[in-house]
Scaffold this motif. Sequence first.
Motif, PDB file in Angstrom:
ATOM      1  N   GLN A   3      -2.209   2.639 -11.627  1.00  0.00           N
ATOM      2  CA  GLN A   3      -3.644   3.489 -11.909  1.00  0.00           C
ATOM      3  C   GLN A   3      -4.557   3.347 -10.891  1.00  0.00           C
ATOM      4  O   GLN A   3      -4.625   2.127 -10.301  1.00  0.00           O
ATOM      5  N   LEU A   4      -5.252   4.249 -10.929  1.00  0.00           N
ATOM      6  CA  LEU A   4      -6.880   4.146  -9.967  1.00  0.00           C
ATOM      7  C   LEU A   4      -7.710   4.640 -10.689  1.00  0.00           C
ATOM      8  O   LEU A   4      -7.654   5.836 -11.226  1.00  0.00           O
ATOM      9  N   TYR A  32       0.083  -1.026   0.291  1.00  0.00           N
ATOM     10  CA  TYR A  32       0.140   0.656   0.086  1.00  0.00           C
ATOM     11  C   TYR A  32      -1.244   1.067   0.645  1.00  0.00           C
ATOM     12  O   TYR A  32      -2.462   0.544   0.811  1.00  0.00           O
ATOM     13  N   ALA A  33      -1.150   2.322   1.293  1.00  0.00           N
ATOM     14  CA  ALA A  33      -2.245   3.132   1.893  1.00  0.00           C
ATOM     15  C   ALA A  33      -3.127   3.891   0.502  1.00  0.00           C
ATOM     16  O   ALA A  33      -2.599   4.425  -0.662  1.00  0.00           O
ATOM     17  N   ILE A  34      -4.260   4.022   0.811  1.00  0.00           N
ATOM     18  CA  ILE A  34      -5.225   4.514  -0.280  1.00  0.00           C
ATOM     19  C   ILE A  34      -6.238   5.504   0.697  1.00  0.00           C
ATOM     20  O   ILE A  34      -6.668   5.459   1.503  1.00  0.00           O
ATOM     21  N   GLY A  35      -6.284   6.687   0.234  1.00  0.00           N
ATOM     22  CA  GLY A  35      -7.005   7.600   0.674  1.00  0.00           C
ATOM     23  C   GLY A  35      -8.167   8.200  -0.295  1.00  0.00           C
ATOM     24  O   GLY A  35      -7.887   8.106  -1.403  1.00  0.00           O
ATOM     25  N   CYS A  95     -10.014   8.954  -5.356  1.00  0.00           N
ATOM     26  CA  CYS A  95      -8.985   8.195  -4.274  1.00  0.00           C
ATOM     27  C   CYS A  95      -7.454   8.228  -4.948  1.00  0.00           C
ATOM     28  O   CYS A  95      -7.301   8.783  -6.038  1.00  0.00           O
ATOM     29  N   ALA A  96      -6.753   8.235  -4.063  1.00  0.00           N
ATOM     30  CA  ALA A  96      -5.207   8.483  -4.345  1.00  0.00           C
ATOM     31  C   ALA A  96      -4.453   7.480  -3.475  1.00  0.00           C
ATOM     32  O   ALA A  96      -4.815   7.026  -2.488  1.00  0.00           O
ATOM     33  N   PHE A 110       0.268  12.221  -1.526  1.00  0.00           N
ATOM     34  CA  PHE A 110      -0.659  11.282  -2.330  1.00  0.00           C
ATOM     35  C   PHE A 110      -0.065  11.516  -3.684  1.00  0.00           C
ATOM     36  O   PHE A 110      -0.283  12.461  -4.158  1.00  0.00           O
ATOM     37  N   THR A 111       0.527  10.668  -4.320  1.00  0.00           N
ATOM     38  CA  THR A 111       1.287  10.825  -5.630  1.00  0.00           C
ATOM     39  C   THR A 111       0.622  10.209  -6.634  1.00  0.00           C
ATOM     40  O   THR A 111       1.062  10.582  -7.929  1.00  0.00           O
TER      41      THR A 111
END
Length: 123
Positions: A3-4, A32-35, A95-96, A110-111
């Motif tokens: 969750q974000l 993990y990457a966050i965008g 954010c994702a 981005f899932t």
Amino acid sequence: QVQLVESGGGLVQPGGSLRLSCETSGFTLSYYAIGWFRQAPGKEREGVSCINSYDVISYADSVKGRFTISRDNAKNAVYLQINSLKPEDTAVYYCATTHEFWCSDTVTAFTVWGPGTQVTVSS
């Protein structure tokens, strides 16, 4: 469950600043990457910035020099500092994660997404 949740949006005058937060849970953030993305009314969602698991950072040309992304893995959070806000920055900010170590130029990579936080820049 991954969750974000974004927070920190609001109404701000042109030239002002905001710090958006993306609180994460259900996974080890450091892996993990966050965008960060934004979507203005009537426009497509666009990428703003991304930070990967090696802390390699990218920015959209439109925000370079004004936006700063950072992460605090101990707090499971990623931040977006936004300075010198302009009316055209008005949008819902999301954010994702790609749920991989890498960032991507493709929104569909981005899932998992947060619900978004509204940023309105107006005098």
